[in-house]
Design a protein around this motif. Structure first.
Motif, PDB file in Angstrom:
ATOM      1  N   GLY A 109       0.743  -1.132  -0.149  1.00 17.55           N
ATOM      2  CA  GLY A 109      -0.096  -0.177  -0.008  1.00 17.55           C
ATOM      3  C   GLY A 109       0.666   1.223  -0.100  1.00 17.55           C
ATOM      4  N   LYS A 110       0.132   2.321   0.269  1.00 22.90           N
ATOM      5  CA  LYS A 110       0.676   3.607   0.068  1.00 22.90           C
ATOM      6  C   LYS A 110       0.835   4.404   1.535  1.00 22.90           C
ATOM      7  N   THR A 111       1.955   4.934   1.737  1.00 21.60           N
ATOM      8  CA  THR A 111       1.978   5.325   3.371  1.00 21.60           C
ATOM      9  C   THR A 111       1.956   6.792   3.307  1.00 21.60           C
ATOM     10  N   ASN A 112       1.430   7.374   4.439  1.00 22.97           N
ATOM     11  CA  ASN A 112       1.073   8.824   4.702  1.00 22.97           C
ATOM     12  C   ASN A 112       2.406   9.579   4.708  1.00 22.97           C
ATOM     13  N   MET A 113       2.329  10.890   4.505  1.00 22.85           N
ATOM     14  CA  MET A 113       3.390  11.666   4.369  1.00 22.85           C
ATOM     15  C   MET A 113       3.058  13.144   4.624  1.00 22.85           C
ATOM     16  N   THR A 114       4.044  14.336   4.892  1.00 22.85           N
ATOM     17  CA  THR A 114       3.663  15.400   5.032  1.00 22.85           C
ATOM     18  C   THR A 114       3.222  16.064   3.589  1.00 22.85           C
ATOM     19  N   GLU A 115       2.422  16.975   3.536  1.00 25.36           N
ATOM     20  CA  GLU A 115       1.694  17.400   2.459  1.00 25.36           C
ATOM     21  C   GLU A 115       2.776  17.986   1.184  1.00 25.36           C
ATOM     22  N   PHE A 116       2.764  17.458   0.160  1.00 26.68           N
ATOM     23  CA  PHE A 116       3.738  17.953  -0.845  1.00 26.68           C
ATOM     24  C   PHE A 116       5.292  17.806  -0.359  1.00 26.68           C
ATOM     25  N   ALA A 117       5.420  16.849   0.641  1.00 29.70           N
ATOM     26  CA  ALA A 117       6.842  16.658   1.057  1.00 29.70           C
ATOM     27  C   ALA A 117       7.568  17.700   1.589  1.00 29.70           C
ATOM     28  N   PHE A 118       6.767  18.548   2.248  1.00 30.78           N
ATOM     29  CA  PHE A 118       7.634  19.993   2.506  1.00 30.78           C
ATOM     30  C   PHE A 118       7.768  20.041   4.027  1.00 30.78           C
ATOM     31  N   SER A 119       8.089  19.159   4.608  1.00 30.71           N
ATOM     32  CA  SER A 119       8.410  19.465   6.218  1.00 30.71           C
ATOM     33  C   SER A 119       9.178  18.048   6.824  1.00 30.71           C
ATOM     34  N   GLY A 120       9.955  18.308   7.863  1.00 33.22           N
ATOM     35  CA  GLY A 120      10.674  17.395   8.447  1.00 33.22           C
ATOM     36  C   GLY A 120      10.193  16.855   9.491  1.00 33.22           C
ATOM     37  N   LEU A 121       8.893  16.935   9.908  1.00 35.23           N
ATOM     38  CA  LEU A 121       8.174  16.799  11.029  1.00 35.23           C
ATOM     39  C   LEU A 121       7.352  15.548  10.947  1.00 35.23           C
ATOM     40  N   GLY A 122       6.438  15.636  10.009  1.00 40.61           N
ATOM     41  CA  GLY A 122       5.546  14.633   9.534  1.00 40.61           C
ATOM     42  C   GLY A 122       4.202  14.811   9.912  1.00 40.61           C
ATOM     43  N   LEU A 123       3.749  16.188  10.098  1.00 38.77           N
ATOM     44  CA  LEU A 123       2.469  16.492  10.402  1.00 38.77           C
ATOM     45  C   LEU A 123       1.552  16.366   9.307  1.00 38.77           C
ATOM     46  N   ASN A 124       0.347  15.793   9.119  1.00 35.95           N
ATOM     47  CA  ASN A 124      -0.763  16.049   8.003  1.00 35.95           C
ATOM     48  C   ASN A 124      -2.074  16.335   8.394  1.00 35.95           C
ATOM     49  N   PRO A 125      -2.160  17.563   8.170  1.00 36.26           N
ATOM     50  CA  PRO A 125      -3.822  17.867   8.610  1.00 36.26           C
ATOM     51  C   PRO A 125      -4.944  17.229   7.916  1.00 36.26           C
ATOM     52  N   GLU A 374       5.319  29.054  16.046  1.00 33.98           N
ATOM     53  CA  GLU A 374       6.980  29.189  16.338  1.00 33.98           C
ATOM     54  C   GLU A 374       7.759  27.955  16.881  1.00 33.98           C
ATOM     55  N   ALA A 375       6.972  27.337  17.564  1.00 33.72           N
ATOM     56  CA  ALA A 375       7.819  25.950  17.925  1.00 33.72           C
ATOM     57  C   ALA A 375       8.083  24.970  16.818  1.00 33.72           C
ATOM     58  N   PHE A 376       6.831  24.989  16.020  1.00 27.53           N
ATOM     59  CA  PHE A 376       6.917  24.220  14.512  1.00 27.53           C
ATOM     60  C   PHE A 376       8.091  24.527  13.726  1.00 27.53           C
ATOM     61  N   SER A 377       8.312  25.876  13.543  1.00 24.78           N
ATOM     62  CA  SER A 377       9.472  26.406  12.745  1.00 24.78           C
ATOM     63  C   SER A 377      10.540  26.049  13.154  1.00 24.78           C
ATOM     64  N   ARG A 378      10.809  26.204  14.419  1.00 28.96           N
ATOM     65  CA  ARG A 378      12.150  26.110  15.342  1.00 28.96           C
ATOM     66  C   ARG A 378      12.419  24.699  14.877  1.00 28.96           C
ATOM     67  N   THR A 379      11.512  23.825  15.512  1.00 28.79           N
ATOM     68  CA  THR A 379      11.796  22.281  15.618  1.00 28.79           C
ATOM     69  C   THR A 379      12.200  21.883  14.018  1.00 28.79           C
ATOM     70  N   ASN A 380      11.422  22.478  12.887  1.00 28.73           N
ATOM     71  CA  ASN A 380      11.494  21.875  11.879  1.00 28.73           C
ATOM     72  C   ASN A 380      13.079  22.084  11.154  1.00 28.73           C
ATOM     73  N   VAL A 381      13.385  23.579  11.690  1.00 27.39           N
ATOM     74  CA  VAL A 381      14.637  23.945  11.061  1.00 27.39           C
ATOM     75  C   VAL A 381      15.779  23.021  11.981  1.00 27.39           C
ATOM     76  N   LEU A 382      15.574  22.887  13.050  1.00 25.42           N
ATOM     77  CA  LEU A 382      16.634  21.828  13.918  1.00 25.42           C
ATOM     78  C   LEU A 382      16.603  20.235  13.215  1.00 25.42           C
ATOM     79  N   MET A 383      15.513  19.726  12.957  1.00 25.70           N
ATOM     80  CA  MET A 383      15.331  18.489  12.602  1.00 25.70           C
ATOM     81  C   MET A 383      16.030  18.277  11.121  1.00 25.70           C
ATOM     82  N   LEU A 384      15.849  19.316  10.287  1.00 27.68           N
ATOM     83  CA  LEU A 384      16.353  19.152   8.856  1.00 27.68           C
ATOM     84  C   LEU A 384      17.923  19.743   8.855  1.00 27.68           C
TER      85      LEU A 384
END
Length: 435
Positions: A109-125, A374-384
């Motif tokens: 099957g197909k696995t879930n992902m960040t929308e359009f692959a543009f984040s290092g955290l994995g959230l998908n609303p 703000e926490a999202f942006s800070r964490t995403n930068v650090l993750m990537l």
């Protein structure tokens, strides 16, 4: 990886066990589609080959998942976005999917992902955020979020993802599996929804380096062959201390140092080196916007104003950063990148591999970033931060699990452009050393 032992469990039985597990864990949002009917047919075909004493290679009968941005014939390619649910079905499988099927893989099957692959955290609303394999309240890492969780939970033997700034290696690190980023363009990108064509690559996640190597060879159109790990005493490993070691979780830092100590005790020659000056030059060259944002804006420009309101706002704002960058500025960026790629290659020449933390931190909780931009942006930068080095400088890269961690994290190895096979063999040697 050896899916055909002397007295194997029938592939169909193995598949049914995985399908049951996927059904039980549906609330974790790991899969966006389960291809049960076709997977059963593929499993039955693999069992028939086994009974006849035939094998298509090391992936014959392996259970494989694919990220939800690869074309599969007859299905829309949603790339993690609700906007694309009504897109026309793909006319054919992406080349990597077709190659996996020809090698006998059972596509579950197909696995879930960040929308359009543009984040290092994995959230998908839109489709839900996959819960981390170690703790479902924590982030899975992105953008190949479901791939990392599926490989770690064992609902697939191999999970296929894409990596533009770390999107294979981050979920591998946070979920405690192996993740491999090949040299860009070695594996064909056709049939994969793009993020940034200059930086995109396609790679596997699995529970061993050998499994990743087998899948990588098949996707690259090469003949799979057993890895031949080198003696650790023959290895020269550089450690780029400086910017890439700042703000690192103390436990992760200690475990990386412990891993390096074990390699040194086994005879590997560990030496500090630096690429801080190259990173600073890259930051200056891309001050107007990241290369990924510029190229992503081109991908989405025709419909962004019309349909962008339906996107995850955090993804859209990153794409919009590329809007003001004109052709002249972009071409200058790419010329500067080519020069820096050559400079980095020269810097890595004395080493067989470079070692550093894959991610500076283990997985934070989903709640800590879900509502806080703000926490999202800070964490995403650090993750990537660490993983994106491999893409910007056009390297090949591998993330190995650091042993003994309740919250997983990874040791990342970088190697020169085109040294993919050598890096996988080095990774197998280090994997054996670290246990």
């Amino acid at each position: 990886m050896n899916p055909t032992p002397a007295s194997p469990t029938p592939v169909r039985d193995d598949l049914e066990r995985r399908l049951a597990a996927i059904g039980e864990e549906a609330g974790r949002h790991v899969f966006t589609r389960v291809a049960a009917r076709q997977a059963r047919a593929e499993a039955d075909a693999a069992d028939a080959r086994r009974r006849a004493g035939l094998s298509l290679g090391p992936l014959d009968g392996a259970i494989v998942s694919i990220k939800d941005l690869f074309d599969v014939a007859g299905e829309p390619t949603t790339a993690g976005s609700a906007i694309r649910c009504a897109s026309p079905p793909a006319a054919a499988d992406a080349p990597v999917v077709a190659r996996l099927r020809r090698a006998g893989a059972v596509i579950v099957g197909k696995t879930n992902m960040t929308e359009f692959a543009f984040s290092g955290l994995g959230l998908n609303p839109h489709y839900g955020t996959p819960g981390n394999a170690a703790d479902p309240a924590r982030l899975p890492g992105g953008s190949s979020s479901g791939a990392g969780v599926s490989a770690a939970l064992g609902t697939s033997d191999v999970a296929i993802g894409t990596d533009t700034g770390g999107s294979v290696r981050i979920p591998a690190s946070l979920n405690g599996v192996v993740g491999f980023k090949p040299t860009a363009r070695r594996v064909p990108l056709a049939g994969a929804f793009p993020l940034s064509p200059s930086l995109d690559s396609i790679g596997p996640l699995a529970r061993s380096v050998a499994a990743c190597a087998a899948a990588d060879a098949v996707m690259a159109g090469e003949e799979p062959a057993p890895l031949r790990p080198p003696a650790l005493a023959d290895l020269r490993i550089g450690v780029p201390r400086g910017l890439l070691f700042t703000d690192t979780d103390p436990g992760v830092a200690a475990d990386v140092e412990a891993a390096l100590g074990r390699l040194a005790a086994a005879g590997a020659r560990i030496a500090d080196m630096t690429i801080d000056d190259l990173l600073e030059r890259f930051a200056l060259a891309t001050a107007a916007a990241p290369i990924a944002s510029v190229e992503a804006y081109e991908v989405h420009a025709d419909w962004l104003d019309r349909e962008g309101a339906g996107m995850d706002p955090r993804v859209r704002v990153r794409i919009e950063r590329g809007r003001p960058v004109g052709a002249a500025a972009y071409l200058r960026m790419m010329r500067a990148r080519a020069e820096l790629i050559r400079a980095c290659d020269a810097r890595l020449l004395p080493f067989d591999a470079v070692a550093l933390p894959t991610t500076a931190i283990p997985a934070p909780t989903i709640a800590s970033v879900a509502e806080d931009d703000e926490a999202f942006s800070r964490t995403n930068v650090l993750m990537l931060r660490n993983t994106m080095v491999g893409n910007l400088f056009d390297l090949t890269a591998l993330s190995l699990p650091l042993p003994g961690r309740a919250l997983p994290a990874g040791l990342m190895l970088l190697a020169r452009h085109g040294h993919d096979r050598r890096l996988l063999e080095i990774g197998a040697a280090i994997e054996a050393c670290l246990g």
